[in-house]
Design an enzyme around this catalytic site. Structure first.
Site, PDB file in Angstrom:
ATOM      1  N   LEU A 127       0.828  -1.211   0.000  1.00  0.00           N
ATOM      2  CA  LEU A 127       0.000   0.000   0.000  1.00  0.00           C
ATOM      3  C   LEU A 127       0.864   1.264   0.000  1.00  0.00           C
ATOM      4  O   LEU A 127       0.389   2.358   0.270  1.00  0.00           O
ATOM      5  CB  LEU A 127      -0.954  -0.006   1.199  1.00  0.00           C
ATOM      6  CG  LEU A 127      -1.913  -1.206   1.246  1.00  0.00           C
ATOM      7  CD1 LEU A 127      -2.805  -1.146   2.483  1.00  0.00           C
ATOM      8  CD2 LEU A 127      -2.767  -1.281  -0.011  1.00  0.00           C
ATOM      9  N   SER A 128       2.148   1.083  -0.285  1.00  0.00           N
ATOM     10  CA  SER A 128       3.067   2.205  -0.540  1.00  0.00           C
ATOM     11  C   SER A 128       3.378   3.053   0.679  1.00  0.00           C
ATOM     12  O   SER A 128       3.354   4.277   0.623  1.00  0.00           O
ATOM     13  CB  SER A 128       2.545   3.096  -1.669  1.00  0.00           C
ATOM     14  OG  SER A 128       2.471   2.366  -2.845  1.00  0.00           O
ATOM     15  N   GLU A 162      14.242   6.612  -3.870  1.00  0.00           N
ATOM     16  CA  GLU A 162      14.037   5.176  -3.634  1.00  0.00           C
ATOM     17  C   GLU A 162      14.877   4.338  -4.592  1.00  0.00           C
ATOM     18  O   GLU A 162      15.473   3.335  -4.200  1.00  0.00           O
ATOM     19  CB  GLU A 162      12.556   4.814  -3.756  1.00  0.00           C
ATOM     20  CG  GLU A 162      12.291   3.376  -3.385  1.00  0.00           C
ATOM     21  CD  GLU A 162      10.880   3.109  -2.885  1.00  0.00           C
ATOM     22  OE1 GLU A 162      10.527   1.933  -2.794  1.00  0.00           O
ATOM     23  OE2 GLU A 162      10.134   4.067  -2.577  1.00  0.00           O
ATOM     24  N   ASP A 174       3.345   5.210  -7.361  1.00  0.00           N
ATOM     25  CA  ASP A 174       3.100   5.287  -5.918  1.00  0.00           C
ATOM     26  C   ASP A 174       3.313   6.697  -5.379  1.00  0.00           C
ATOM     27  O   ASP A 174       2.510   7.214  -4.596  1.00  0.00           O
ATOM     28  CB  ASP A 174       4.009   4.303  -5.171  1.00  0.00           C
ATOM     29  CG  ASP A 174       3.791   2.868  -5.618  1.00  0.00           C
ATOM     30  OD1 ASP A 174       2.808   2.621  -6.339  1.00  0.00           O
ATOM     31  OD2 ASP A 174       4.599   2.002  -5.256  1.00  0.00           O
TER      32      ASP A 174
END
Length: 382
Positions: A127-128, A162, A174
């Site tokens: 769900l990020s 990231e 996301d």
């Protein structure tokens, strides 16, 4: 106590003065459009009412102090005057450091900051939670120092952090939905242009996420294999990405492709078409068509892309038996476990929850986790 109250209180206790701002950035769920993002395709996520919250204040020096309320109040300190490197012990700190470092690399000028972070986005559920943290930190610096950044730039900065600092390969979806989400809407995102279109969600429909709690083991290696297979397919058609191939072109020469690659390509081409159509169906409140599209998406992920597992298929079948054609359900996320997403009329949610509670564990030996979500606003002050 809300996350805002919790972080504000901790901030005052830890740093001895009150926070000036509190920022939130949400997690997300993807309603349809799976593995299309790295093929330059379309996705249709919505932000959810689980978020990362940061209480913060600017400093008059070049020091950054960050406290993680969810990790026993661990404290990270670093200077903006020295090269920012990875933290040896705290993995959470690297998301913060990465975002700050990449904002510096983009020639943004800002001073020090104190932050206290807490969140309720479930971790490891797809769900990020990491994207929501990256976008929250970017928004903190943008708000405190009036940086000339829009939501898309904050999202791109988070993705860069990231990919390059944390070392995890991810698409842009996301971060983009966390930054740009709109209350009561999903967002149709073109992953090539980064163009977005807000799509209103039908009234009286809940977004339900059910975590299979099946531990994903193959996700990294298999994800990379799928990417390579898609790139092989794009090269076969002499196109930069599968986004540029039509289903007619594919059907004409599918027999010439390696059979496995052909299945992967067919999923991407049909999923892209489904995602664009789903945005229209959702806007018109056509849940019957949404049901068909989500069912086709799940079957394609199961049979052509081969990324579902029996536990996920079982969950989908249990939900489908309750909602019929009144809503849609499918696997969401990278695959090999993780979650399913369902669009369910609010009055049917208790029946779905009961059916899943009675049947899923009995059939799989695993207890699910059930979330009822609202499509929520993207990052900003709270």
């Amino acid at each position: 106590m809300s996350l805002k109250e919790k972080t504000q209180s901790l901030f005052a206790n830890a740093f001895g003065y009150p926070a000036t701002h509190t920022i939130q950035a949400p997690g997300r769920v993807n309603l349809i459009g799976e593995h299309t993002d790295y093929n330059d395709g379309f996705v249709l996520p919505c932000a959810i009412d689980y978020q990362t919250v940061i209480s913060c204040a600017p400093r008059d020096d070049r020091k950054v102090r960050v406290m993680a309320a969810d990790y026993e109040n661990q404290l990270d300190e670093f200077s903006l005057n020295a090269p920012i490197v990875a933290h040896e012990n705290y993995q959470w700190a690297n998301y913060v450091r990465g975002v700050v470092k990449h904002l510096q690399l983009r020639n943004n000028s800002f001073g020090g900051v104190d932050m206290v972070i807490s969140g309720n986005v479930p971790q490891g559920a797809g769900l990020s939670s990491s994207a929501s943290l990256e976008v929250a930190v970017g928004t903190v610096l943008q708000q405190l120092y009036h940086l000339p950044l829009d939501g898309a730039q904050i999202a791109l900065n988070g993705q860069e952090a990231e990919n390059q600092f944390v070392g995890c390969n991810c698409g842009i979806m996301d971060q983009l939905i966390s930054a740009l989400g709109k209350k009561d809407h999903a967002l149709l995102i073109d992953c090539r242009s980064l163009g977005t279109k807000a799509v209103s969600m039908p009234k009286g429909v809940a977004v339900v996420i059910i975590n299979s709690n099946f531990k994903r083991t193959l996700v990294g290696s298999e994800y990379n294999t799928r990417r390579e297979q898609c790139e092989t397919g794009a090269r076969f058609f002499q196109q930069p990405a599968l986004r540029d191939v039509t289903i007619e072109e594919f059907n004409a020469v599918a027999h010439e492709l390696d059979p496995i690659v052909a299945k992967r390509v067919r999923h991407i081409l049909t999923e892209n078409a489904r995602t664009v159509e789903a945005a229209s169906a959702l806007e018109q409140g056509d849940l019957k068509r949404m049901d068909e599209l989500m069912a086709e998406s799940h079957a394609s992920m199961r049979d052509d892309f081969e990324i579902t597992v029996p536990q996920i298929d079982t969950l989908v079948e249990i939900v489908k038996a309750v909602i019929g054609d009144k809503g849609g359900v499918r696997m969401t996320g990278g695959g090999f476990g993780g979650c399913i997403v369902a669009l369910i009329p609010e009055e049917l949610v208790p029946a779905v929850q009961q059916a899943v509670a009675e049947q899923y564990e009995a059939k799989t030996g695993i207890k699910e986790t059930f979330y009822v979500c609202k499509p929520s606003q993207g990052a900003g002050q709270c």
